[in-house]
Scaffold this active site. Structure first.
Site, mmCIF file in Angstrom:
data_model
loop_
_atom_site.group_PDB
_atom_site.id
_atom_site.type_symbol
_atom_site.label_atom_id
_atom_site.label_comp_id
_atom_site.label_asym_id
_atom_site.label_seq_id
_atom_site.Cartn_x
_atom_site.Cartn_y
_atom_site.Cartn_z
ATOM 1 N N GLU A 210 42.624 82.473 11.017
ATOM 2 C CA GLU A 210 41.877 82.036 9.835
ATOM 3 C C GLU A 210 40.991 80.876 10.272
ATOM 4 O O GLU A 210 41.454 79.753 10.416
ATOM 5 C CB GLU A 210 42.842 81.622 8.724
ATOM 6 C CG GLU A 210 43.809 82.718 8.292
ATOM 7 C CD GLU A 210 43.105 83.912 7.657
ATOM 8 O OE1 GLU A 210 41.996 83.728 7.107
ATOM 9 O OE2 GLU A 210 43.649 85.016 7.711
ATOM 10 N N CYS A 244 37.242 75.106 4.446
ATOM 11 C CA CYS A 244 36.701 76.130 5.354
ATOM 12 C C CYS A 244 35.735 77.076 4.646
ATOM 13 O O CYS A 244 34.847 77.652 5.281
ATOM 14 C CB CYS A 244 37.833 76.913 6.008
ATOM 15 S SG CYS A 244 38.939 77.735 4.853
#
Length: 455
Positions: A210, A244
């Site tokens: 991720e 993110c």
């Protein structure tokens, strides 16, 4: 390190007992985890305040609440997910039946980042536990208070032979990655993700990565500009931009650029006041290194809003940059801070071409009232996930996977996808012993025509 080898051997021995595979056992562990979080919400909020200066509202909304929802959703559906699934069998294999058996990988490693240190550690752990694995958890050393709290939480909840937590920094990361795991789940930067994948390859260990990247936000001339400004400002400056999936930069149609800039500046003042660095609800940069790095991206840029900072609290004002091009330093890396560059466009196809020519982003956001433009962007741009007419919120659901593609990562999780990520799907065909059709056996003379008819 010898202690890591001993710890992992204890986990493998415990996994082989089969206790973690029992669905009732898994449900009990998740229930205990949910109860611990509820009882210790104030401690979690205080740790997040120390690490990132998060307000109680933001701490609950972006960390605690999301984890609790993941646990509740998993508790509701786990028994169904864990059942063997009957699937069709080709007629050529008659008489037989085919099933897929979900089974845990074994001992998994979860390496989490500092920006959402509670959520991005515990949410993957929910997936590992619900799938029946043992786990080693490595929280980030940068978020020291939350890392210590997670250590206390997991030691109070689970024996080390089931779930272990390793605190520390680069030395501990390196030592763990030299060990053999059955699965590695990593959340962090692209560069470290490459290193994790390289180390995993030595043992042929499957991974979920991720990562991140430069996530674009496109605003066309049909968008509701005041609403777009409010939702962009919220998504970008949440957690001081250290998200993110935050909008990394804006592409706005030339005809509405000035209006969008004005509205975003208005929303910044409305949400954070005239002096955000003295706002008790405004988060801070994680450390001095990242504080200095982000300030460096502002130098020599055209600041139209913000730009100030407060070194003693590591806070940087929500900052908007105008007249930015791809050559500017701020466009050479993922910003991961409260700086939002703005570029203009005249034609949507031009934007799609420029975005598609670069590494695939973790997220993309489009503000428009035209369905055909939604369809065009969805068809022609590859990215992890995103929103139409909003930002960030697509990850806050247990009904859709969250993950990247290409440089922004691989694999997805949340809800059922968390269970699937930490589960091997074992395919089994059970043949009848009553009939044995001889077509497949040699000699094959004159059998080819029959085979073509049935296959």
């Amino acid at each position: 390190m010898t202690e890591y080898k001993d710890m992992l051997q204890k986990q493998r021995d415990y996994f082989r007992t089969g206790e973690t595979k029992n669905v009732a056992f898994r449900l009990r562990q998740l229930q205990r985890m949910e109860a611990w979080i509820k009882e210790n919400e104030e401690d979690i909020m205080e740790a997040l305040k120390q690490d990132l200066h998060k307000s109680p509202f933001e701490a609950y909304a972006t960390e605690i609440g999301i984890v609790k929802e993941e646990i509740r959703y998993t508790l509701k559906h786990l028994r169904r997910w864990a059942r063997p699934k009957r699937v069709p069998t080709p007629v050529t294999q008659f008489p037989s039946r085919s099933c897929i058996y979900p089974e845990p990988y074994g001992v998994v490693l979860i390496m989490s980042p500092w920006n959402y240190p509670f959520q991005l550690t515990i949410a993957p752990l929910v997936g590992a536990i619900c799938a029946g694995n043992c786990a080693v958890v490595k929280p980030s050393a940068y978020s020291a208070a939350t890392s210590a709290l997670i250590g206390r939480m997991l030691r109070e909840l689970f024996p080390e032979k089931y779930v272990s937590v390793i605190e520390g920094g680069r030395k501990e990361n390196e030592a763990l990655l030299n060990e053999r795991f059955d699965y590695i789940f990593f959340t962090g930067s692209v560069n470290v993700g490459r290193y994790v994948m390289e180390k995993a390859s030595a043992h042929l260990t499957p991974v979920s990565l991720e990562l991140g990247g430069k996530s674009p936000c496109i605003v066309d001339e049909t968008a509701d500009i005041s609403l777009a400004a409010r939702r962009i400002v919220w998504g970008k400056f949440l957690n001081c931009g250290q998200t993110c999936v935050a909008p990394d930069y804006i592409f706005v149609h030339k005809s509405v650029k000035d209006k969008l800039l004005k509205q975003m500046a208005k929303q910044i003042r409305k949400m954070y006041g005239n002096d955000p660095c003295r706002n008790e609800e405004y988060p801070k940069m994680i450390n001095r290194k990242h504080f200095d790095r982000v300030l460096g991206l502002i130098r020599d840029a055209r600041v139209v809003c913000g730009g100030g900072s407060r070194q003693e609290t590591l806070q940087i004002e929500p900052t908007i940059l105008d007249q930015v091009t791809w050559e500017h330093p701020v466009m050479q890396e993922e910003i991961f801070g409260p700086v939002l560059p703005v570029m203009t466009f005249y034609d949507l196809q031009e934007v799609v071409a420029q975005v598609s020519a670069r590494p695939r982003p973790l997220a993309l956001y489009l503000f428009t009232r035209k369905k055909e433009r939604e369809a065009y962007v969805l068809k022609h741009v590859s990215y992890g996930g995103g929103c139409i007419n909003d930002t960030v919120v697509h990850l806050a659901t247990s009904h859709m996977p969250f993950g990247g593609v290409g440089d922004s990562g691989m694999g997805g999780y949340h809800g059922k996808d968390s269970f699937d990520t930490f589960t091997h799907r074992k395919s089994i065909m059970k043949k009848s012993c009553l009939i044995d059709i001889p077509v497949r056996y040699a000699p094959f003379k004159k059998k080819l025509d029959l085979l073509k008819k049935i296959q």
